[in-house]
Design an enzyme around this catalytic site. Sequence first.
Site, PDB file in Angstrom:
ATOM      1  N   ALA A  15       0.848  -1.191   0.000  1.00 42.68           N
ATOM      2  CA  ALA A  15       0.000   0.000   0.000  1.00 42.68           C
ATOM      3  C   ALA A  15       0.881   1.238   0.000  1.00 42.68           C
ATOM      4  CB  ALA A  15      -0.911  -0.002   1.224  1.00 42.68           C
ATOM      5  N   ASP A  60       6.906   6.493   4.997  1.00 41.05           N
ATOM      6  CA  ASP A  60       6.828   5.161   5.593  1.00 41.05           C
ATOM      7  C   ASP A  60       6.509   4.080   4.561  1.00 41.05           C
ATOM      8  OD1 ASP A  60       7.385   6.194   8.119  1.00 41.05           O
ATOM      9  OD2 ASP A  60       5.274   6.566   8.554  1.00 41.05           O
ATOM     10  N   SER A  61       5.503   4.315   3.724  1.00 36.37           N
ATOM     11  CA  SER A  61       5.148   3.314   2.717  1.00 36.37           C
ATOM     12  C   SER A  61       6.218   3.222   1.641  1.00 36.37           C
ATOM     13  CB  SER A  61       3.785   3.630   2.098  1.00 36.37           C
ATOM     14  OG  SER A  61       3.787   4.899   1.462  1.00 36.37           O
ATOM     15  N   MET A  73      -4.334   4.031  -2.941  1.00 35.07           N
ATOM     16  CA  MET A  73      -5.787   4.017  -2.718  1.00 35.07           C
ATOM     17  C   MET A  73      -6.339   5.437  -2.684  1.00 35.07           C
ATOM     18  SD  MET A  73      -6.124   1.188   0.308  1.00 35.07           S
ATOM     19  CE  MET A  73      -4.464   1.414   0.935  1.00 35.07           C
ATOM     20  N   CYS A 112     -11.258   2.936   9.227  1.00 34.62           N
ATOM     21  CA  CYS A 112     -10.683   2.957   7.885  1.00 34.62           C
ATOM     22  C   CYS A 112      -9.763   1.758   7.681  1.00 34.62           C
ATOM     23  CB  CYS A 112      -9.929   4.263   7.670  1.00 34.62           C
ATOM     24  SG  CYS A 112      -9.152   4.386   6.055  1.00 34.62           S
ATOM     25  N   CYS A 131      -8.131   9.979   8.609  1.00 35.51           N
ATOM     26  CA  CYS A 131      -7.670   9.046   7.590  1.00 35.51           C
ATOM     27  C   CYS A 131      -8.263   9.369   6.223  1.00 35.51           C
ATOM     28  CB  CYS A 131      -8.065   7.629   8.021  1.00 35.51           C
ATOM     29  SG  CYS A 131      -7.528   6.337   6.913  1.00 35.51           S
TER      30      CYS A 131
END
Length: 402
Positions: A10, A16-17, A36, A101, A222
């Site tokens: 994701a 971080d991702s 997303m 979420c 979120c």
Amino acid sequence: MGVVRHVVCAMSGGVDSSVSALLLKRRGYFVTGVFMKNWDSLDEKGSCTSEKDCEDAYKVCQLLDMPFHQVSYVKEYWHEVFSNLLGEYQKGRTPNPDIMCNKHIKFKHFYNYAINTLGADAMATGHYARTSLEDEEVFQQSQTPALHALFRDRFEVRNAVRLYQGADRLKDQTFFLSQISQDALRQTIFPLAGLTKDFVKKIAAEAGFHHVLNKKESMGICFIGERHFEDFILEVRIWCSYSWFTFTLGQRARIPGQRDAWFVVDKDITTGDIFVGPTTNHPALLRDTVQTDRFHWITEEPPAELVHTQMMECHFRFIHQMLLMPCTVTLNLDGSVWITTKKPLRALTPGQFAVLYKGDECLGSGKIVRLGPSEHTLRGVRRQLSQAQAARDLERPPEPAS
């Protein structure tokens, strides 16, 4: 040559991702990045922040030579997260949309997309958390057929996967993962499990991810962002004639003409009245007992200790990053729990999630639906009992002299 495992990561467009994807590539996996989109509007400056985040995520995938996909869960977010948020406010509660979420979007819809649509062996996110499985054990889960029966076989041997706090306790995000399903957790890798935020930034800098390294870390709702919440609610034209619903227990209430600070201690959803008290730690804000709705256990079943004795000592928090507080948990027949803390806590709030920990393991969470009496109420009761006893003593005839 061994089998190359496929992991879908994701991608949020943040550091971080981005580092999570890099670490997965370094482990030799075939990694697909997926962004997303879960909200469909402009920010206050008229720009779509999700488009910039998507561009940043795509740029990282290009640098890492990874396939990139974008999926939209705008409809799902509205129906399963945002509508729930509005309904909770209408009931006078203060919800936590980030927990919902993760439960409904990332670890349900995105999880199904990664595993079932893209055919991945596992999914990954940039959360600071860890599980009881090593990577290869996660991949083995994909070879185990999923169970679709209404009830699990009571004789089935199924070792539950456990959720643990990440190495960086200041950034630990198990609080936000406390409602995710066991099935999703079994096929999830957290590449940042053993890292600190500072080290993640160091990796990003060395990898040349400067476009995400310098981005301000998101602290808003979120997928909605850092906009002013009350203005945002009015923007989507919900309850535009009301303002009381955005007040939460413990919040400072700005009262015209009052120099001293007053704080929300209660609210009446039938009248819209807000009750305030002086001082931030007014006794009306202090409680030591809450009841949840049916508790969600990460391992699907309550701990054996709680099942056998109906009571268990552990730790509790209802706000991310608050200190873990010692508590006693009582299991009810309907699956809900009573939580009693060792000392009264400020502003325990209906709608928030009570998250339980045993050591560094996150056990799960339940939504707070009922509060015990406040210290203010208990003091009033004790005062009434004392006055009643004093009145009885006055009415009692004197004892005869000996």
